[in-house]
Design an enzyme around this catalytic site. Structure first.
Site, PDB file in Angstrom:
ATOM      1  N   ASN A  42      -1.899  -9.736   0.622  1.00 28.50           N
ATOM      2  CA  ASN A  42      -3.230 -10.314   0.746  1.00 28.50           C
ATOM      3  C   ASN A  42      -4.164  -9.764  -0.322  1.00 28.50           C
ATOM      4  O   ASN A  42      -4.515 -10.459  -1.278  1.00 28.50           O
ATOM      5  CB  ASN A  42      -3.772 -10.033   2.152  1.00 28.50           C
ATOM      6  CG  ASN A  42      -5.068 -10.770   2.417  1.00 28.50           C
ATOM      7  OD1 ASN A  42      -5.701 -11.282   1.516  1.00 28.50           O
ATOM      8  ND2 ASN A  42      -5.464 -10.825   3.672  1.00 28.50           N
ATOM      9  N   ASP A  43      -4.517  -8.513  -0.193  1.00 30.06           N
ATOM     10  CA  ASP A  43      -5.518  -7.951  -1.110  1.00 30.06           C
ATOM     11  C   ASP A  43      -5.047  -7.958  -2.562  1.00 30.06           C
ATOM     12  O   ASP A  43      -5.859  -8.084  -3.473  1.00 30.06           O
ATOM     13  CB  ASP A  43      -5.881  -6.532  -0.679  1.00 30.06           C
ATOM     14  CG  ASP A  43      -6.505  -6.531   0.714  1.00 30.06           C
ATOM     15  OD1 ASP A  43      -7.154  -7.529   1.055  1.00 30.06           O
ATOM     16  OD2 ASP A  43      -6.327  -5.550   1.442  1.00 30.06           O
ATOM     17  N   VAL A  44      -3.737  -7.841  -2.781  1.00 32.59           N
ATOM     18  CA  VAL A  44      -3.256  -7.753  -4.164  1.00 32.59           C
ATOM     19  C   VAL A  44      -3.284  -9.108  -4.865  1.00 32.59           C
ATOM     20  O   VAL A  44      -3.025  -9.197  -6.058  1.00 32.59           O
ATOM     21  CB  VAL A  44      -1.827  -7.157  -4.249  1.00 32.59           C
ATOM     22  CG1 VAL A  44      -1.828  -5.736  -3.733  1.00 32.59           C
ATOM     23  CG2 VAL A  44      -0.820  -8.005  -3.520  1.00 32.59           C
TER      24      VAL A  44
ATOM     25  N   ARG B 289       0.809  -1.215   0.000  1.00 32.53           N
ATOM     26  CA  ARG B 289       0.000   0.000   0.000  1.00 32.53           C
ATOM     27  C   ARG B 289       0.838   1.257   0.000  1.00 32.53           C
ATOM     28  O   ARG B 289       0.428   2.310   0.444  1.00 32.53           O
ATOM     29  CB  ARG B 289      -0.982   0.018   1.179  1.00 32.53           C
ATOM     30  CG  ARG B 289      -2.072  -0.994   0.972  1.00 32.53           C
ATOM     31  CD  ARG B 289      -3.335  -0.610   1.677  1.00 32.53           C
ATOM     32  NE  ARG B 289      -4.311  -1.678   1.508  1.00 32.53           N
ATOM     33  CZ  ARG B 289      -5.167  -1.733   0.508  1.00 32.53           C
ATOM     34  NH1 ARG B 289      -5.197  -0.778  -0.380  1.00 32.53           N
ATOM     35  NH2 ARG B 289      -6.012  -2.721   0.414  1.00 32.53           N
TER      36      ARG B 289
END
Lengths: 458, 103
Positions: A384-386, A343
């Site tokens: 995680n989100d990526v 991020r």
């Protein structure tokens, strides 16, 4: 003569910013802007005149420049690459404080002839500068891990009321010009500092770069207020330029994370869904260290996907060691870097560069995605989100539409995380529950070191 | 009217502000995400230009006006920190990018 210097200064800022936005010219752009700053400062000290009078108190000025310069130089040189964002935040706070102090001193010069617009600008500098200072210090502390996220119910309403009170006091003082102005000023100062603290406190640690960018543009506006006060064109252009460029940059950063600024500031994103038991989790498969070591050692192609967890654990050196070890065993190792991994754009590139990972091994998302088909093992380190497939498949997901690394095409995916807790976005990642995926729990650095030990024995 | 007379007196400044806003937006509207952080850091150094205001405050303060001298002195230190630290940190970040390409 001084006007010419200021003109050159303003132009260098524009050219510098322009060059900073292209990889090939970025470093030169920074130096050009620095040069413009240098001549503007020298010019001000020696050539500035007000009502025909030159500046005095040279020793005070020289002393301040020397102390600030030495501390700035040493701390900027010494800070670790991983601590860069908090350093930027700290410096930003210093600029905000500087702007606020200027306004405080200027209050002394307020008299019956002061126009209300002049007063308005002084207040603007004070309020924006103090918010930026307090906010930046909190952001610095949060990135440091010294300050935790603190949010209480109704905080946004509290913040809005606080802001209204600040503006009301400022409006009152500007309109009425009461005799006890110093006290009112002090009240505005304290409340603005308080607002800065509460503005940043509830925002998630991983969103800090966006907030810093926003505070950065605040300080730019505060600096421009100074430009108005002294009729100083270089302060005005420099400040406004940073104010507008910083705002755009903030929006760009949000876009890269597929979020809106409002989401970042209010932090409503997934806030209700962070508990691990709130949703049907399905079953995930865990893998032991020695099994993971065997899988990695006998693979042909390994892709490492680093994320925020790697940065938090400071695992970049251990990660590089693992890569060298695997390569020595004939395994092809590459890194897949998502543009917003961690991020913070460019975070992973800088981290891995610090650990001497060769540039050619870092693949950008567009290069990496076609290669997952032929990859044997993907090692997800604290990301995680990526890598969440919901971004492609689930329109209801908050991250739907964000481009992701398509790790699910690889033969095996090993995910290293500290626990099953969802990532920053607070949403479940179905990748973890797929049959191909195996979870390897633990701190990224510790796990890397244990893996290295295990692989050496394979 | 206060506001109108302000604009008349500060016509140039008003133009400078408005044009600078658009310039700032134009200049960095297309920047690769890898450069977001250094660019933020570079912009951070540029708003250190507030140091000039601090120098003026300091330089205009009367010799016996200690509150102004002390606050101004502090402002000069903080502003210099912002400028010097900002540019050096940005340079260090960009150095990383460069050395990678040379390898």
């Amino acid at each position: 003569m001084l006007s010419l210097i200021y003109l050159i200064g303003s132009v260098t800022f524009i050219v510098g910013l322009k060059m900073l936005s292209h990889p090939a010219t970025a470093r030169k752009g920074n130096l050009i802007a620095a040069g413009g700053m240098f001549i503007s400062i020298l010019g001000t000290i020696f050539l500035y005149t007000h009502n025909g009078e030159h500046l005095h108190n040279f020793w005070w000025i020289a002393g301040g420049l020397l102390i600030g310069g030495v501390i700035g130089l040493v701390s900027a040189k010494k800070v670790k690459m991983t601590a860069m964002p908090e350093m930027v935040s700290l410096f930003n706070g210093m600029g905000g404080a500087c702007a606020a102090l200027i306004s405080i001193v200027e209050f002394e010069h307020v008299n019956a002839e002061t126009t209300s617009l002049h007063l308005l600008i002084i207040f603007a500098g004070l309020i924006i500068g103090s918010i930026s200072f307090a906010g930046s210090i909190i952001a610095w502390g949060k990135l440091n891990g010294k300050i935790k996220d603190i949010a209480f119910k109704g905080q946004h309403i509290f913040n809005i009321i606080l802001l209204i009170v600040i503006l009301a006091i400022a409006a009152f003082v500007i309109g009425v010009q009461p005799v006890t102005m110093a006290w009112w000023m002090l009240a505005v100062l304290l409340l603005s500092l308080l607002y800065g603290v509460f503005f940043v406190l509830p925002i998630g640690g991983a969103d800090m770069p966006v907030v810093i960018s926003l505070l950065n543009s605040f300080t730019g506006v505060a600096a421009a207020c100074g430009g108005f006060l002294y009729n100083n064109p270089v302060m005005l252009t420099g400040g406004i330029l940073v104010g507008s460029a910083g705002t755009i940059l903030t929006i760009l950063m949000c876009k890269a994370m597929n979020r809106s600024l409002k989401n970042v500031l209010i932090g409503s994103f997934g806030g209700s869904n962070t508990g691990s038991g709130s949703k049907e989790q399905g079953a995930y498969r865990e893998i032991g260290l020695s099994d993971a070591a065997v899988v990695l050692a006998y693979a042909h192609k390994v892709m490492i996907v680093p994320g925020y967890g790697l940065a938090v654990a400071q695992a970049q050196h251990a990660c590089h060691e693992l890569e060298v070890l695997l390569e020595a065993k004939g395994v092809e190792v590459r890194y897949a870097i998502h543009p917003v991994a961690g991020r913070m754009p460019g975070h992973m590139n800088v981290l891995l560069a610090e650990a001497d990972v060769p540039y050619e091994k870092l693949l950008e998302m567009e290069q990496a995605n076609p290669r997952f088909n032929t990859t044997d093992v993907v090692l997800v380190l604290g990301a995680n989100d990526v890598v969440n497939p919901a971004a492609k498949s689930d329109p209801a997901s908050p991250i739907y539409g964000m481009p992701i690394l398509e790790v699910e095409h690889a033969k095996t995916v090993i995910v290293n995380k500290r626990s099953m807790k969802p990532g920053y976005a607070g949403i479940e990642n179905e990748l973890f529950f797929r049959p191909k995926t195996a979870m390897l729990f633990g701190d990224a650095k510790a796990v890397m070191q244990q893996l290295i030990a295990e692989i050496t024995q394979v | 009217m206060d506001i109108l007379s302000f604009f008349e007196q500060h016509m140039e400044m008003t133009y400078v502000v408005i044009l600078s806003v658009f310039l700032g937006i134009e200049v960095i509207s297309r920047v690769p995400s890898v450069l977001h952080t250094p660019l933020m850091s570079g912009a951070n150094a540029i708003h250190g230009v507030v140091i000039i205001g601090a120098i003026i405050v300091m330089g205009e303060a009367e010799k016996d006006n200690y509150p102004a001298l002390i606050l101004g002195f502090l402002a000069v230190i903080l502003g210099t920190l912002n400028v010097v630290g900002g540019f050096v940190v940005t340079d260090r970040m960009l150095e990383m990018f460069k050395s990678k390409k040379n390898k």
